[in-house]
Scaffold this motif. Sequence first.
Motif, PDB file in Angstrom:
ATOM      1  N   LYS A  58      65.644  20.706  28.914  1.00  0.00           N
ATOM      2  CA  LYS A  58      66.820  19.955  29.153  1.00  0.00           C
ATOM      3  C   LYS A  58      66.716  18.683  29.328  1.00  0.00           C
ATOM      4  O   LYS A  58      68.029  17.949  29.032  1.00  0.00           O
ATOM      5  CB  LYS A  58      67.846  20.709  30.234  1.00  0.00           C
ATOM      6  CG  LYS A  58      68.138  22.186  29.810  1.00  0.00           C
ATOM      7  CD  LYS A  58      69.225  22.745  30.915  1.00  0.00           C
ATOM      8  CE  LYS A  58      69.608  24.078  30.516  1.00  0.00           C
ATOM      9  NZ  LYS A  58      70.316  24.704  31.631  1.00  0.00           N
ATOM     10  N   SER A  59      65.821  18.169  29.749  1.00  0.00           N
ATOM     11  CA  SER A  59      65.600  16.547  30.168  1.00  0.00           C
ATOM     12  C   SER A  59      65.199  16.011  28.732  1.00  0.00           C
ATOM     13  O   SER A  59      65.360  14.547  28.548  1.00  0.00           O
ATOM     14  CB  SER A  59      64.559  16.484  30.999  1.00  0.00           C
ATOM     15  OG  SER A  59      63.269  16.765  30.626  1.00  0.00           O
ATOM     16  N   ILE A  60      64.906  16.576  27.600  1.00  0.00           N
ATOM     17  CA  ILE A  60      64.872  15.818  26.412  1.00  0.00           C
ATOM     18  C   ILE A  60      66.233  15.902  25.717  1.00  0.00           C
ATOM     19  O   ILE A  60      66.735  16.738  25.142  1.00  0.00           O
ATOM     20  CB  ILE A  60      64.085  16.952  25.250  1.00  0.00           C
ATOM     21  CG1 ILE A  60      62.425  17.296  26.187  1.00  0.00           C
ATOM     22  CG2 ILE A  60      63.775  16.231  24.050  1.00  0.00           C
ATOM     23  CD1 ILE A  60      61.732  18.280  25.408  1.00  0.00           C
ATOM     24  N   LYS A  61      66.779  14.659  25.882  1.00  0.00           N
ATOM     25  CA  LYS A  61      68.157  14.613  25.488  1.00  0.00           C
ATOM     26  C   LYS A  61      68.268  13.461  24.183  1.00  0.00           C
ATOM     27  O   LYS A  61      69.074  13.944  23.401  1.00  0.00           O
ATOM     28  CB  LYS A  61      69.017  13.710  26.445  1.00  0.00           C
ATOM     29  CG  LYS A  61      69.015  14.933  27.757  1.00  0.00           C
ATOM     30  CD  LYS A  61      69.770  14.100  29.070  1.00  0.00           C
ATOM     31  CE  LYS A  61      69.828  15.246  30.189  1.00  0.00           C
ATOM     32  NZ  LYS A  61      70.479  14.682  31.113  1.00  0.00           N
ATOM     33  N   ASN A  62      67.390  12.683  24.069  1.00  0.00           N
ATOM     34  CA  ASN A  62      67.642  11.664  22.958  1.00  0.00           C
ATOM     35  C   ASN A  62      66.366  10.516  22.927  1.00  0.00           C
ATOM     36  O   ASN A  62      65.973  10.431  23.773  1.00  0.00           O
ATOM     37  CB  ASN A  62      68.958  10.662  23.295  1.00  0.00           C
ATOM     38  CG  ASN A  62      69.026   9.978  24.757  1.00  0.00           C
ATOM     39  OD1 ASN A  62      69.258  10.406  25.284  1.00  0.00           O
ATOM     40  ND2 ASN A  62      68.807   8.642  24.231  1.00  0.00           N
ATOM     41  N   TRP A  63      66.329  10.118  21.721  1.00  0.00           N
ATOM     42  CA  TRP A  63      65.351   9.128  21.577  1.00  0.00           C
ATOM     43  C   TRP A  63      65.994   7.835  21.815  1.00  0.00           C
ATOM     44  O   TRP A  63      67.197   7.606  21.970  1.00  0.00           O
ATOM     45  CB  TRP A  63      64.983   8.883  20.021  1.00  0.00           C
ATOM     46  CG  TRP A  63      64.415  10.118  19.253  1.00  0.00           C
ATOM     47  CD1 TRP A  63      65.064  10.809  18.584  1.00  0.00           C
ATOM     48  CD2 TRP A  63      63.100  10.419  19.420  1.00  0.00           C
ATOM     49  NE1 TRP A  63      64.111  11.929  18.113  1.00  0.00           N
ATOM     50  CE2 TRP A  63      63.074  11.640  18.357  1.00  0.00           C
ATOM     51  CE3 TRP A  63      61.971   9.892  20.096  1.00  0.00           C
ATOM     52  CZ2 TRP A  63      61.531  12.267  18.431  1.00  0.00           C
ATOM     53  CZ3 TRP A  63      60.836  10.793  20.017  1.00  0.00           C
ATOM     54  CH2 TRP A  63      60.608  11.679  19.139  1.00  0.00           C
ATOM     55  N   GLU A  64      65.129   7.213  22.620  1.00  0.00           N
ATOM     56  CA  GLU A  64      65.315   5.806  23.092  1.00  0.00           C
ATOM     57  C   GLU A  64      66.412   4.945  22.302  1.00  0.00           C
ATOM     58  O   GLU A  64      66.074   4.855  21.084  1.00  0.00           O
ATOM     59  CB  GLU A  64      64.311   5.090  23.656  1.00  0.00           C
ATOM     60  CG  GLU A  64      64.522   3.650  24.209  1.00  0.00           C
ATOM     61  CD  GLU A  64      65.079   3.720  25.593  1.00  0.00           C
ATOM     62  OE1 GLU A  64      65.698   2.835  26.042  1.00  0.00           O
ATOM     63  OE2 GLU A  64      65.087   4.555  26.278  1.00  0.00           O
ATOM     64  N   GLY A  65      67.517   4.902  22.784  1.00  0.00           N
ATOM     65  CA  GLY A  65      68.601   3.794  21.857  1.00  0.00           C
ATOM     66  C   GLY A  65      69.402   4.540  21.081  1.00  0.00           C
ATOM     67  O   GLY A  65      70.048   4.212  20.199  1.00  0.00           O
ATOM     68  N   GLU A  66      69.281   5.858  21.001  1.00  0.00           N
ATOM     69  CA  GLU A  66      70.055   6.525  20.061  1.00  0.00           C
ATOM     70  C   GLU A  66      71.029   7.656  20.864  1.00  0.00           C
ATOM     71  O   GLU A  66      70.786   7.948  22.088  1.00  0.00           O
ATOM     72  CB  GLU A  66      69.108   7.613  19.142  1.00  0.00           C
ATOM     73  CG  GLU A  66      68.222   6.638  18.228  1.00  0.00           C
ATOM     74  CD  GLU A  66      67.276   7.316  16.999  1.00  0.00           C
ATOM     75  OE1 GLU A  66      67.835   8.703  16.805  1.00  0.00           O
ATOM     76  OE2 GLU A  66      66.774   6.903  16.541  1.00  0.00           O
ATOM     77  N   GLU A  73      67.143  19.391  16.544  1.00  0.00           N
ATOM     78  CA  GLU A  73      66.135  18.182  16.895  1.00  0.00           C
ATOM     79  C   GLU A  73      65.508  18.398  18.165  1.00  0.00           C
ATOM     80  O   GLU A  73      64.341  18.173  18.478  1.00  0.00           O
ATOM     81  CB  GLU A  73      67.048  17.112  16.847  1.00  0.00           C
ATOM     82  CG  GLU A  73      66.091  15.882  16.988  1.00  0.00           C
ATOM     83  CD  GLU A  73      65.037  15.236  16.032  1.00  0.00           C
ATOM     84  OE1 GLU A  73      64.684  14.313  16.422  1.00  0.00           O
ATOM     85  OE2 GLU A  73      64.941  16.058  14.933  1.00  0.00           O
ATOM     86  N   ARG A  74      66.282  18.840  19.198  1.00  0.00           N
ATOM     87  CA  ARG A  74      65.544  19.029  20.639  1.00  0.00           C
ATOM     88  C   ARG A  74      64.580  20.085  20.573  1.00  0.00           C
ATOM     89  O   ARG A  74      63.509  20.041  21.252  1.00  0.00           O
ATOM     90  CB  ARG A  74      66.914  19.487  21.696  1.00  0.00           C
ATOM     91  CG  ARG A  74      66.152  19.530  23.021  1.00  0.00           C
ATOM     92  CD  ARG A  74      67.008  19.928  24.142  1.00  0.00           C
ATOM     93  NE  ARG A  74      68.107  18.924  24.326  1.00  0.00           N
ATOM     94  CZ  ARG A  74      69.339  19.166  24.265  1.00  0.00           C
ATOM     95  NH1 ARG A  74      69.853  20.271  24.113  1.00  0.00           N
ATOM     96  NH2 ARG A  74      70.026  18.185  24.208  1.00  0.00           N
ATOM     97  N   SER A  75      64.835  21.108  19.621  1.00  0.00           N
ATOM     98  CA  SER A  75      63.791  22.418  19.574  1.00  0.00           C
ATOM     99  C   SER A  75      62.629  21.786  18.753  1.00  0.00           C
ATOM    100  O   SER A  75      61.558  22.293  19.310  1.00  0.00           O
ATOM    101  CB  SER A  75      64.451  23.465  18.968  1.00  0.00           C
ATOM    102  OG  SER A  75      63.560  24.423  18.453  1.00  0.00           O
ATOM    103  N   ARG A  76      63.005  20.933  17.735  1.00  0.00           N
ATOM    104  CA  ARG A  76      61.576  20.543  16.905  1.00  0.00           C
ATOM    105  C   ARG A  76      60.929  19.655  17.688  1.00  0.00           C
ATOM    106  O   ARG A  76      59.600  19.719  17.816  1.00  0.00           O
ATOM    107  CB  ARG A  76      62.004  19.635  15.892  1.00  0.00           C
ATOM    108  CG  ARG A  76      61.064  19.181  14.795  1.00  0.00           C
ATOM    109  CD  ARG A  76      61.722  18.267  13.985  1.00  0.00           C
ATOM    110  NE  ARG A  76      62.192  17.006  14.233  1.00  0.00           N
ATOM    111  CZ  ARG A  76      61.349  16.205  14.533  1.00  0.00           C
ATOM    112  NH1 ARG A  76      59.894  16.132  14.341  1.00  0.00           N
ATOM    113  NH2 ARG A  76      61.843  14.617  15.120  1.00  0.00           N
ATOM    114  N   VAL A  77      61.680  18.680  18.540  1.00  0.00           N
ATOM    115  CA  VAL A  77      60.654  17.707  19.474  1.00  0.00           C
ATOM    116  C   VAL A  77      60.044  18.434  20.717  1.00  0.00           C
ATOM    117  O   VAL A  77      58.773  18.188  20.948  1.00  0.00           O
ATOM    118  CB  VAL A  77      61.811  16.630  19.996  1.00  0.00           C
ATOM    119  CG1 VAL A  77      61.053  15.741  21.055  1.00  0.00           C
ATOM    120  CG2 VAL A  77      62.155  16.092  18.900  1.00  0.00           C
ATOM    121  N   SER A  78      60.622  19.611  21.133  1.00  0.00           N
ATOM    122  CA  SER A  78      60.105  20.392  22.172  1.00  0.00           C
ATOM    123  C   SER A  78      58.903  21.003  21.468  1.00  0.00           C
ATOM    124  O   SER A  78      57.798  20.744  22.384  1.00  0.00           O
ATOM    125  CB  SER A  78      61.035  21.497  22.574  1.00  0.00           C
ATOM    126  OG  SER A  78      62.321  20.994  23.202  1.00  0.00           O
TER     127      SER A  78
END
Length: 97
Positions: A58-66, A73-78
Amino acid sequence: MSVIEKWMNDPTVSRYEDEHGNKYGIRVLGRGENLFFQENDKALVCVIDAVHSVVFEKSIKNWEGEKRMSKGERSRVSELIMKYYKKAINENVTLSS
């Protein structure tokens, strides 16, 4: 220079490249409560518990500045964070939603 920009160029960050030429960086920050993660020219900081090897999704919210990430996208990045956390830090990491 922002803190994220500093870590994007820091030589102490563990660096990897996949078979498609994508570049990744990962590093536990501070006392193990945050994690820096980089994919090519995008980066983020998320919350972890390094002592217990837990990444808090849940702390994976956004890329810096986006803007906020979509659920996909959160699932892919996780998944990427888990893959490279296992390589660089601890293969027994778990993901907590």
